[in-house]
Design a protein around this motif. Sequence first.
Motif, PDB file in Angstrom:
ATOM      1  N   LEU A  88      -2.251 -16.349 -12.386  1.00  0.00           N
ATOM      2  CA  LEU A  88      -3.158 -15.356 -11.809  1.00  0.00           C
ATOM      3  C   LEU A  88      -2.416 -14.224 -11.113  1.00  0.00           C
ATOM      4  CD1 LEU A  88      -6.068 -17.532 -10.372  1.00  0.00           C
ATOM      5  CD2 LEU A  88      -6.232 -15.779 -12.146  1.00  0.00           C
ATOM      6  N   ALA A  89      -1.393 -14.582 -10.340  1.00  0.00           N
ATOM      7  CA  ALA A  89      -0.656 -13.548  -9.603  1.00  0.00           C
ATOM      8  C   ALA A  89      -0.005 -12.560 -10.557  1.00  0.00           C
ATOM      9  CB  ALA A  89       0.395 -14.193  -8.706  1.00  0.00           C
ATOM     10  N   VAL A  90       0.600 -13.077 -11.624  1.00  0.00           N
ATOM     11  CA  VAL A  90       1.254 -12.212 -12.617  1.00  0.00           C
ATOM     12  C   VAL A  90       0.224 -11.328 -13.312  1.00  0.00           C
ATOM     13  CG1 VAL A  90       2.557 -12.203 -14.784  1.00  0.00           C
ATOM     14  CG2 VAL A  90       3.140 -13.834 -12.988  1.00  0.00           C
ATOM     15  N   ALA A  91      -0.908 -11.945 -13.689  1.00  0.00           N
ATOM     16  CA  ALA A  91      -1.947 -11.189 -14.384  1.00  0.00           C
ATOM     17  C   ALA A  91      -2.497 -10.070 -13.502  1.00  0.00           C
ATOM     18  CB  ALA A  91      -3.068 -12.125 -14.804  1.00  0.00           C
ATOM     19  N   TYR A  92      -2.773 -10.380 -12.244  1.00  0.00           N
ATOM     20  CA  TYR A  92      -3.307  -9.362 -11.335  1.00  0.00           C
ATOM     21  C   TYR A  92      -2.293  -8.243 -11.082  1.00  0.00           C
ATOM     22  CZ  TYR A  92      -7.163 -12.581 -10.264  1.00  0.00           C
ATOM     23  OH  TYR A  92      -8.259 -13.387 -10.340  1.00  0.00           O
ATOM     24  N   ALA A  93      -1.030  -8.631 -10.932  1.00  0.00           N
ATOM     25  CA  ALA A  93       0.010  -7.608 -10.738  1.00  0.00           C
ATOM     26  C   ALA A  93       0.095  -6.694 -11.955  1.00  0.00           C
ATOM     27  CB  ALA A  93       1.357  -8.278 -10.481  1.00  0.00           C
ATOM     28  N   GLY A  94       0.002  -7.294 -13.148  1.00  0.00           N
ATOM     29  CA  GLY A  94       0.029  -6.497 -14.377  1.00  0.00           C
ATOM     30  C   GLY A  94      -1.153  -5.551 -14.461  1.00  0.00           C
ATOM     31  N   LEU A  95      -2.337  -6.042 -14.124  1.00  0.00           N
ATOM     32  CA  LEU A  95      -3.525  -5.176 -14.122  1.00  0.00           C
ATOM     33  C   LEU A  95      -3.338  -4.039 -13.130  1.00  0.00           C
ATOM     34  CD1 LEU A  95      -6.242  -7.970 -14.267  1.00  0.00           C
ATOM     35  CD2 LEU A  95      -5.859  -6.224 -16.015  1.00  0.00           C
ATOM     36  N   GLY A  96      -2.761  -4.363 -11.964  1.00  0.00           N
ATOM     37  CA  GLY A  96      -2.501  -3.325 -10.974  1.00  0.00           C
ATOM     38  C   GLY A  96      -1.565  -2.250 -11.501  1.00  0.00           C
ATOM     39  N   ASP A  97      -0.516  -2.684 -12.226  1.00  0.00           N
ATOM     40  CA  ASP A  97       0.441  -1.719 -12.785  1.00  0.00           C
ATOM     41  C   ASP A  97      -0.225  -0.796 -13.807  1.00  0.00           C
ATOM     42  OD1 ASP A  97       2.549  -2.649 -11.286  1.00  0.00           O
ATOM     43  OD2 ASP A  97       3.287  -4.017 -12.839  1.00  0.00           O
ATOM     44  N   VAL A  98      -1.078  -1.370 -14.663  1.00  0.00           N
ATOM     45  CA  VAL A  98      -1.736  -0.562 -15.689  1.00  0.00           C
ATOM     46  C   VAL A  98      -2.681   0.443 -15.049  1.00  0.00           C
ATOM     47  CG1 VAL A  98      -3.231  -0.593 -17.723  1.00  0.00           C
ATOM     48  CG2 VAL A  98      -1.560  -2.422 -17.399  1.00  0.00           C
ATOM     49  N   TYR A  99      -3.501  -0.026 -14.108  1.00  0.00           N
ATOM     50  CA  TYR A  99      -4.442   0.885 -13.449  1.00  0.00           C
ATOM     51  C   TYR A  99      -3.709   1.959 -12.643  1.00  0.00           C
ATOM     52  CZ  TYR A  99      -8.574  -1.844 -14.702  1.00  0.00           C
ATOM     53  OH  TYR A  99      -9.585  -2.451 -15.393  1.00  0.00           O
ATOM     54  N   PHE A 100      -2.582   1.575 -12.063  1.00  0.00           N
ATOM     55  CA  PHE A 100      -1.801   2.557 -11.294  1.00  0.00           C
ATOM     56  C   PHE A 100      -1.291   3.672 -12.211  1.00  0.00           C
ATOM     57  CE2 PHE A 100       2.272   4.033  -9.493  1.00  0.00           C
ATOM     58  CZ  PHE A 100       1.802   4.535  -8.287  1.00  0.00           C
ATOM     59  N   LYS A 101      -0.787   3.273 -13.375  1.00  0.00           N
ATOM     60  CA  LYS A 101      -0.287   4.286 -14.306  1.00  0.00           C
ATOM     61  C   LYS A 101      -1.425   5.135 -14.856  1.00  0.00           C
ATOM     62  CE  LYS A 101       3.086   4.963 -17.966  1.00  0.00           C
ATOM     63  NZ  LYS A 101       4.088   4.332 -18.863  1.00  0.00           N
ATOM     64  N   GLU A 102      -2.608   4.558 -14.933  1.00  0.00           N
ATOM     65  CA  GLU A 102      -3.793   5.300 -15.376  1.00  0.00           C
ATOM     66  C   GLU A 102      -4.404   6.136 -14.251  1.00  0.00           C
ATOM     67  OE1 GLU A 102      -5.976   4.812 -18.875  1.00  0.00           O
ATOM     68  OE2 GLU A 102      -3.903   5.523 -18.747  1.00  0.00           O
ATOM     69  N   LYS A 103      -3.763   6.052 -13.049  1.00  0.00           N
ATOM     70  CA  LYS A 103      -4.216   6.787 -11.864  1.00  0.00           C
ATOM     71  C   LYS A 103      -5.605   6.349 -11.391  1.00  0.00           C
ATOM     72  CE  LYS A 103      -1.336  10.887 -12.447  1.00  0.00           C
ATOM     73  NZ  LYS A 103      -0.437  10.269 -13.458  1.00  0.00           N
ATOM     74  N   GLU A 104      -5.967   5.113 -11.700  1.00  0.00           N
ATOM     75  CA  GLU A 104      -7.192   4.529 -11.160  1.00  0.00           C
ATOM     76  C   GLU A 104      -6.785   3.733  -9.920  1.00  0.00           C
ATOM     77  OE1 GLU A 104      -9.844   2.643 -13.966  1.00  0.00           O
ATOM     78  OE2 GLU A 104      -8.988   3.805 -15.624  1.00  0.00           O
ATOM     79  N   LEU A 105      -6.631   4.454  -8.823  1.00  0.00           N
ATOM     80  CA  LEU A 105      -5.968   3.905  -7.647  1.00  0.00           C
ATOM     81  C   LEU A 105      -6.755   2.787  -6.971  1.00  0.00           C
ATOM     82  CD1 LEU A 105      -4.502   7.185  -6.104  1.00  0.00           C
ATOM     83  CD2 LEU A 105      -3.472   5.603  -7.752  1.00  0.00           C
ATOM     84  N   ASP A 106      -8.087   2.914  -6.925  1.00  0.00           N
ATOM     85  CA  ASP A 106      -8.884   1.868  -6.282  1.00  0.00           C
ATOM     86  C   ASP A 106      -8.759   0.540  -7.042  1.00  0.00           C
ATOM     87  OD1 ASP A 106      -9.742   3.511  -4.258  1.00  0.00           O
ATOM     88  OD2 ASP A 106     -11.580   4.121  -5.295  1.00  0.00           O
ATOM     89  N   SER A 107      -8.813   0.621  -8.367  1.00  0.00           N
ATOM     90  CA  SER A 107      -8.660  -0.597  -9.179  1.00  0.00           C
ATOM     91  C   SER A 107      -7.250  -1.162  -9.037  1.00  0.00           C
ATOM     92  CB  SER A 107      -8.954  -0.294 -10.651  1.00  0.00           C
ATOM     93  OG  SER A 107     -10.298   0.064 -10.835  1.00  0.00           O
ATOM     94  N   ALA A 108      -6.262  -0.260  -9.006  1.00  0.00           N
ATOM     95  CA  ALA A 108      -4.880  -0.705  -8.838  1.00  0.00           C
ATOM     96  C   ALA A 108      -4.718  -1.445  -7.519  1.00  0.00           C
ATOM     97  CB  ALA A 108      -3.923   0.485  -8.906  1.00  0.00           C
ATOM     98  N   GLN A 109      -5.269  -0.861  -6.452  1.00  0.00           N
ATOM     99  CA  GLN A 109      -5.169  -1.491  -5.130  1.00  0.00           C
ATOM    100  C   GLN A 109      -5.873  -2.848  -5.124  1.00  0.00           C
ATOM    101  OE1 GLN A 109      -6.377   0.981  -1.865  1.00  0.00           O
ATOM    102  NE2 GLN A 109      -6.514  -0.713  -0.430  1.00  0.00           N
ATOM    103  N   PHE A 110      -7.037  -2.914  -5.746  1.00  0.00           N
ATOM    104  CA  PHE A 110      -7.816  -4.158  -5.782  1.00  0.00           C
ATOM    105  C   PHE A 110      -7.008  -5.289  -6.411  1.00  0.00           C
ATOM    106  CE2 PHE A 110     -10.568  -6.949  -8.331  1.00  0.00           C
ATOM    107  CZ  PHE A 110     -11.342  -7.519  -7.317  1.00  0.00           C
ATOM    108  N   TYR A 111      -6.388  -5.023  -7.573  1.00  0.00           N
ATOM    109  CA  TYR A 111      -5.686  -6.088  -8.285  1.00  0.00           C
ATOM    110  C   TYR A 111      -4.342  -6.435  -7.641  1.00  0.00           C
ATOM    111  CZ  TYR A 111      -9.137  -6.408 -11.939  1.00  0.00           C
ATOM    112  OH  TYR A 111     -10.311  -6.632 -12.626  1.00  0.00           O
ATOM    113  N   ILE A 112      -3.679  -5.466  -7.070  1.00  0.00           N
ATOM    114  CA  ILE A 112      -2.416  -5.783  -6.397  1.00  0.00           C
ATOM    115  C   ILE A 112      -2.683  -6.629  -5.157  1.00  0.00           C
ATOM    116  CG2 ILE A 112      -0.443  -4.814  -5.159  1.00  0.00           C
ATOM    117  CD1 ILE A 112      -0.556  -2.467  -7.161  1.00  0.00           C
ATOM    118  N   GLU A 113      -3.759  -6.315  -4.435  1.00  0.00           N
ATOM    119  CA  GLU A 113      -4.119  -7.136  -3.281  1.00  0.00           C
ATOM    120  C   GLU A 113      -4.486  -8.557  -3.705  1.00  0.00           C
ATOM    121  OE1 GLU A 113      -7.187  -4.842  -1.453  1.00  0.00           O
ATOM    122  OE2 GLU A 113      -5.791  -3.769  -0.120  1.00  0.00           O
TER     123      GLU A 113
END
Length: 382
Positions: free
Chosen positions: A254-279
Amino acid sequence: MLKTKVRYLSLLILFSFQAGAQTSALSVADSLFALGNYASAINAYAKVGDKKSNLHIARAYNAIGNYDKSIAQYTSILERNPNFDLARFELGKLLLKTKNFKPAMEMFNVLVSSEEKNPEYFYYLGRTYEAVNQTGNANKAFKNAVEMDSTHLRSLYALGKYYVGQEIKDSALVYIDKGLQFYENDVAMINLKALAFYNNGQFQLAIPHFERLLELGEEKPFVYEKLAYCYFRNWEPEKALDTYHKLTSFPDKLAVAYAGLGDVYFKEKELDSAQFYIEKSIEERMALFPREYASLGRIARLKGQTKKSMDYYVKAWEENKENYYNYYQVCVLADEYYKDPKTRLNYYEKLLEMYPDLVPWLEERVKNRITEIKEEIHFVGN
């Protein structure tokens, strides 16, 4: 003359009876062995007592896990029959299994020097050398096996695995492709080919092989994790997101998957989603997570949350104080946040104090900023 014939006939009948009885006893023992009734089979074979029966006794002891007795039985057989290669081969494999590496090596070296050229002998010799970290000798043995049989899949795999581990892609592919020519759906070989490209940073070339593993039913977390990262690096965000979401079905990932989702959303500049998954990644992770804190720091800064960003970078630095760059980010953010120049100066001076061996370009930048802040303090003081 008649007495002689009668005596001969009697001996023949007796011999036939004994042979028949022995054959019957052997059949009973074989039947017990085949049914897995090894203890009874051992007793039955002991009554026969020939070479074949003794070999089966050794095998039966091996089957029930009494390895010491099995080894003793094999050794006894070889003492009486030193040219019995089958017994020597089985003993060698048992010695390897029980981590008796030196005697195992002796067995396999005798076998590879025999007139029978058997690639299996070289394969197991290679396995034994591998077990004692004699990599060069192991690879030499595996290559001998392949020379004898170009389709010897386990030796091809061993060589491919070695070169993948060494990140020598071209050499790895030589052996991997030979194996796949023989058996195109071998998942172990396909995995090696995917890793050969993955480790070499050729993510686009790795993708079809990880996808093939999934097609063959290898729906394992490491496949989803690496495939998702390949999609991310090849910039296929939708596929990356979909694959990382699939990875969330494995609780320990789960931690790896969420971190990966955070990285993708961050690169897509979807910052709220990136923050959600990294947290969420931080919540799942049981170990240190400086990388995630630093990512949250970057996101907070882009959202204009300077103090929050600084707090995240402080946490990142506290988790891994060898990473001076995170503390440099703290300095920059403190420089933006605090009005008091002495407070800002303190951060930069502390950085130089803690890390006297900064890379030159960063050291120069910090020293220049210290000079500017001191001039500011002097100006205010006057």
